[in-house]
Motif scaffolding. Structure first.
Motif: not given
Length: 102
Positions: A10-28
């Motif tokens: 769960v922690r690994k999935k959460l970290e991956n999710l946070v990274k992907s959300v951060g990448a999306v925000l950076g792209e925006r």
């Protein structure tokens, strides 16, 4: 043991999710910078002929128009119908004339 493994997953999935959300925000943010640059260059060209382009996010909302107020609906008793007409019974002199014709 099983709980620790589940928590790690769960922690690994959460970290991956946070990274992907951060990448999306950076792209925006990057796209916003690109859009601002394009809009400013377009404004330079169009400003010479009297036009101005504004991005959809940066634009001020359209002014709201006041709608014309309608008068309050007044409920009143229906008028009492008078006189002869279709669907009205004949009374008084009209009744007598109608009987005399027959």
């Amino acid at each position: 043991m099983a709980r620790k493994k589940a928590r790690k997953k769960v922690r690994k999935k959460l970290e991956n999710l946070v990274k992907s959300v951060g990448a999306v925000l950076g792209e925006r943010k990057r796209l916003e910078r690109v859009e601002k640059g394009l809009v400013s260059s377009l404004n330079k060209a169009l400003g010479k002929i009297g036009y101005k382009v504004v991005s959809a996010k940066g634009a001020a909302p359209a002014p709201r128009r006041r709608r014309r107020a309608r008068p309050a609906k007044v409920t009143r008793r229906p008028r009492r119908r008078t006189g002869a007409g279709p669907g009205r019974p004949r009374t008084g002199a009209r009744r007598r004339r109608a009987r005399a014709k027959k």
